[in-house]
Design a protein around this motif. Sequence first.
Motif, short mmCIF file in Angstrom:
data_model
loop_
_atom_site.label_atom_id
_atom_site.label_comp_id
_atom_site.label_asym_id
_atom_site.label_seq_id
_atom_site.Cartn_x
_atom_site.Cartn_y
_atom_site.Cartn_z
N GLU A 226 0.82 -1.28 -0.11
CA GLU A 226 -0.05 0.08 0.01
C GLU A 226 0.89 1.26 0.10
O GLU A 226 0.61 1.95 -0.62
CB GLU A 226 -1.20 -0.06 1.34
CG GLU A 226 -1.98 1.30 1.14
CD GLU A 226 -2.86 1.41 2.33
OE1 GLU A 226 -3.21 0.11 2.77
OE2 GLU A 226 -3.53 2.36 2.53
N ALA A 300 -3.48 5.32 10.66
CA ALA A 300 -4.65 4.86 10.08
C ALA A 300 -5.16 3.48 10.61
O ALA A 300 -6.13 3.09 10.89
CB ALA A 300 -4.57 4.60 8.81
N ARG A 304 -8.61 1.95 12.75
CA ARG A 304 -9.20 0.78 12.56
C ARG A 304 -9.51 -0.22 13.61
O ARG A 304 -10.45 -0.80 13.82
CB ARG A 304 -8.86 -0.16 11.20
CG ARG A 304 -10.04 -0.89 10.70
CD ARG A 304 -9.74 -1.44 9.32
NE ARG A 304 -10.12 -0.46 8.18
CZ ARG A 304 -11.49 -0.58 7.73
NH1 ARG A 304 -12.33 -1.17 7.95
NH2 ARG A 304 -11.43 0.29 6.57
N PHE A 338 -5.86 -4.50 8.63
CA PHE A 338 -5.64 -3.32 8.96
C PHE A 338 -5.98 -2.70 10.50
O PHE A 338 -6.45 -1.63 10.52
CB PHE A 338 -6.43 -2.38 7.86
CG PHE A 338 -5.50 -1.08 7.54
CD1 PHE A 338 -4.45 -1.03 6.67
CD2 PHE A 338 -6.04 0.18 7.95
CE1 PHE A 338 -4.02 0.22 6.47
CE2 PHE A 338 -5.51 1.44 7.85
CZ PHE A 338 -4.39 1.47 6.97
N SER A 432 -14.86 0.88 3.61
CA SER A 432 -14.75 2.10 3.20
C SER A 432 -13.33 2.56 4.03
O SER A 432 -12.83 1.88 4.96
CB SER A 432 -15.24 3.37 3.92
OG SER A 432 -16.63 3.38 3.38
N PHE A 433 -12.48 3.36 3.38
CA PHE A 433 -11.21 4.09 3.93
C PHE A 433 -11.78 4.66 5.20
O PHE A 433 -12.69 5.39 5.39
CB PHE A 433 -10.49 4.78 2.93
CG PHE A 433 -9.67 4.13 1.84
CD1 PHE A 433 -8.58 3.46 2.19
CD2 PHE A 433 -10.04 4.21 0.72
CE1 PHE A 433 -7.78 2.97 0.97
CE2 PHE A 433 -9.75 3.51 -0.41
CZ PHE A 433 -8.32 2.84 -0.11
N THR A 434 -11.06 4.43 6.45
CA THR A 434 -11.51 5.19 7.56
C THR A 434 -11.20 6.68 7.37
O THR A 434 -11.99 7.29 7.98
CB THR A 434 -10.76 4.52 8.79
OG1 THR A 434 -9.42 4.75 8.59
CG2 THR A 434 -11.07 3.20 9.03
N MET A 438 -10.36 9.69 1.24
CA MET A 438 -9.67 8.71 0.30
C MET A 438 -10.86 8.06 -0.52
O MET A 438 -10.43 7.09 -1.51
CB MET A 438 -8.78 7.70 1.05
CG MET A 438 -7.62 8.40 1.65
SD MET A 438 -6.62 7.34 2.77
CE MET A 438 -5.63 6.07 1.59
N ALA A 502 -7.05 -0.76 -1.66
CA ALA A 502 -7.04 -1.15 -0.18
C ALA A 502 -8.37 -1.03 0.42
O ALA A 502 -9.38 -0.57 -0.21
CB ALA A 502 -5.75 -0.44 0.59
N ALA A 503 -8.62 -1.35 1.76
CA ALA A 503 -9.57 -1.13 2.49
C ALA A 503 -10.94 -1.90 1.73
O ALA A 503 -12.00 -1.65 2.17
CB ALA A 503 -9.90 0.39 2.54
N1 HPA Z 1 -7.94 0.40 5.06
C1 HPA Z 1 -6.78 0.11 4.43
N2 HPA Z 1 -5.89 1.07 4.03
C2 HPA Z 1 -5.97 2.40 4.53
C3 HPA Z 1 -6.84 2.85 5.17
C4 HPA Z 1 -7.90 1.73 5.51
O1 HPA Z 1 -9.12 1.94 6.30
N3 HPA Z 1 -6.93 4.05 5.45
C5 HPA Z 1 -5.88 4.54 4.74
N4 HPA Z 1 -5.35 3.36 4.03
#
Ligand code: HPA
Length: 749
Positions: A226, A300, A304, A338, A432-434, A438, A502-503
């Motif tokens: 990543e 990050a 999570r 993550f 979702s990306f936290t 993003m 990702a995510a």
């Molecule tokens: N998950 C995976 N990758 C990430 C995240 C996430 O929530 N946020 C930033 N990179």
Amino acid sequence: MKNTDSKSHLQGKSVYIDDIPEIQGTLYGLVYDSPVAHAKNLTINYQKAENYPGVIQIFTYKDIPGENQTGAIIKDEPLFAENEVHYIGQPIALIVAESERIARDAKKLIEFGAEELPVITDPIIAKKNKNFLIPPRTFKIGNLKDGIKNSKYIVKGQSETGGQEHLYLETQGSYAVPKEKGQITLYSSTQGPTSVQKITAQILNIPMNQIEVDVNRLGGGFGGKEDQATPWAAMASLAAFILNKPVKVSLSRHDDIRMTGKRHPYTADYTIGFSDDLKIQFYEVEFIQDGGASADLSPAIMERTLLHATGSYFIPNSEITVFSCRTNTPPNTAFRGFGGPQGFFAIESALQQAAYEIGVPVNQIQKINLLTEGDEFPYGQKAEHAEAVNSWLTAEKKFNIEEKIKAVNEFNSLNTDFKKGYSITPLCFGISFTNTVMNHARALVHIYQDGSIGISTGAIEMGQGVNTKMIQVAAYVLGISSNKIKIETTNTTRVANTSPTAASSGADLNGKAVEIAAGELLKRLIDVASNMLNSKSENIFINDEFVFLNNERTEITWNKLIETAFLKRIKLSEKGHYATPEIWFDKSKEKGHPFAYHVYGTAYTEAKVDTLRGIYDIETVEIIHDFGKSMNFLLDKGQVEGALIQGIGWLTIEEIKYDSNGKLLSNALSTYKVPDINSVPKNVTVEALDTEGHKNAILKSKAVGEPPFIYGIGAYFAVLNAIKAFNPKYSAEFSAPITHEKVLMSLYK
Ligand code: HPA
Ligand code: MTE
Ligand code: MOS
């Protein structure tokens, strides 16, 4: 649809970084990394190495035209160490030579000198020294005092989980090719082409538009690429930029394992309370995250952990804190889940410990505390379309869990040389990306004059099958066959400003962008058809590569339609942009609605322990999983199976060990054991929970990449329960991985 790569994979024709035919004059870059874990006042003599025949140049921080920095969230990570080093494996220089062999020989001639400093590998000591990567964060809901007041049983304990090596089959690598006017085309095995582009541009002190990052596919990423794919790409680019020659940097397995970060080890100290009827009243937990030597993605990942700390349960009063600690090991990084799995393991440990102490089966506690519709998570979002209870009950019924438990107990009453254990693992994972910003993506769709289609998105194919899904989306929207559609490489010139894949959100975000772009094209084509047929567009659709009017197939084929549109000078290209709706998070309050939706499921796991030797088999894992309306069940099932085995590996046999000098002991496949075919349970069943899916999921097909990793946790507790069946006096420890050695010691403790 079959995986679009299955044939080329099978034939060995799929192209990874090392398969790209090299341009004449290509040079090789080998990373020179720190042999000590903590030191200052470096005095390194490169003279002999530089003079070695075939060595072109050795690059250090002094050669960097721009910023010597790769930190994505916090700028605490130099590309090349300057005057200090913080872990063994930290890059110090790049030896560029005519061949890799020459570079390796030259590397031995570099003379390292430095003033060594104390090494800290234990995050608990780092915490005592207040050596934090970032300030701690706390999520709260309700009031602990109320929870304590209402509790009849209060249980206090500790759990820990270890690191994990990604072991992607393709190691980290990149190939930088200089173009005219100082520009660079950069092939990189990265999940985040835009990060590679941006950071390389900053290092070279040139605008992002001078660098084109191109990614065909990855031989696995699992989070390890990543942002940790970036340094090697930046190094190759630096050398290519200065020497004006193509330069490849491709890590050997040993170098990769030594230099790159892993899953974050965590410890958790918890107190949990239950009412008389075993409803959880409160949960107070303090996590220590071992971040390694710099922040990387730790902030990050910490987030999570906070978001997933209550697992699949409703807990009215809780207080969750994570401390991110700095140690002298490679910076730990994203790995499937993550930070979520570490949170899950702690709450499941707390429940299991409580069950042992109260003297009830843990399933009873788990079941009555599962999330139900409208329950609030500690971060403010409410459970909507909650499937925790549904998936649990479905698993119980479909897999005859009650019968199976009886059989386990009966087996145990008849056997002493072998004991069995079981566990049930509920899953609830936020998608979702936290980091809200993003969650967006773009896609570019070209329809060529002959009716064939090319699609570019920001999604990276790393084995999960996202390219196949992108083709399926376009084929579905346009009403044509998937073999008319080609998926292009992921390229920053065609699709810019991408989030990493990702995510688990790659298919949702990029798929929605494809859906939007293809939808626009479809509208235009329907207009053309309506002109051709002299009829209203409402009555027209495309299916099976034919235009239909009033549900009747017309003579107009897809190809004819495209040809006509082209001659009418209609725009046959479109870009789609998608940003997830309804999500937000307010960090000042630690509340919000961070997730587009949640994925649910339940796994039943059975293990058999050999009580003489301590070895064990995970015999059965049966899973009910919430796929939504799966758009490709074989791919999705493959993701569940892969994640499950990877999860089992993490909790059972994969053990990362550093010595007190910060040297990685488990640095090869002889000392670091990963699951192989023999570790795969004899019975793995994956069945879909019948649900409606979610509108925020692509074609209602829910994200599947990471969530099922959590099912691996069941292996830990199944083995633990088998130990307990043999040695009831054993005071259970919640310390993963539960290696065979650990099992042997526990059986006779
Ligand atoms: N998950 C995976 N990758 C990430 C995240 C996430 O929530 N946020 C930033 N990179
Ligand atoms: N599957 C394979 N075969 N290889 C991988 O590298 N990475 C996992 C998962 N499944 C991975 C994989 C991780 S960590 C993530 S976040 C998702 O895939 C990313 O892809 P998606 O967003 O398309 O699900
Ligand atoms: Mo996955 S750990 O979000 O790349």
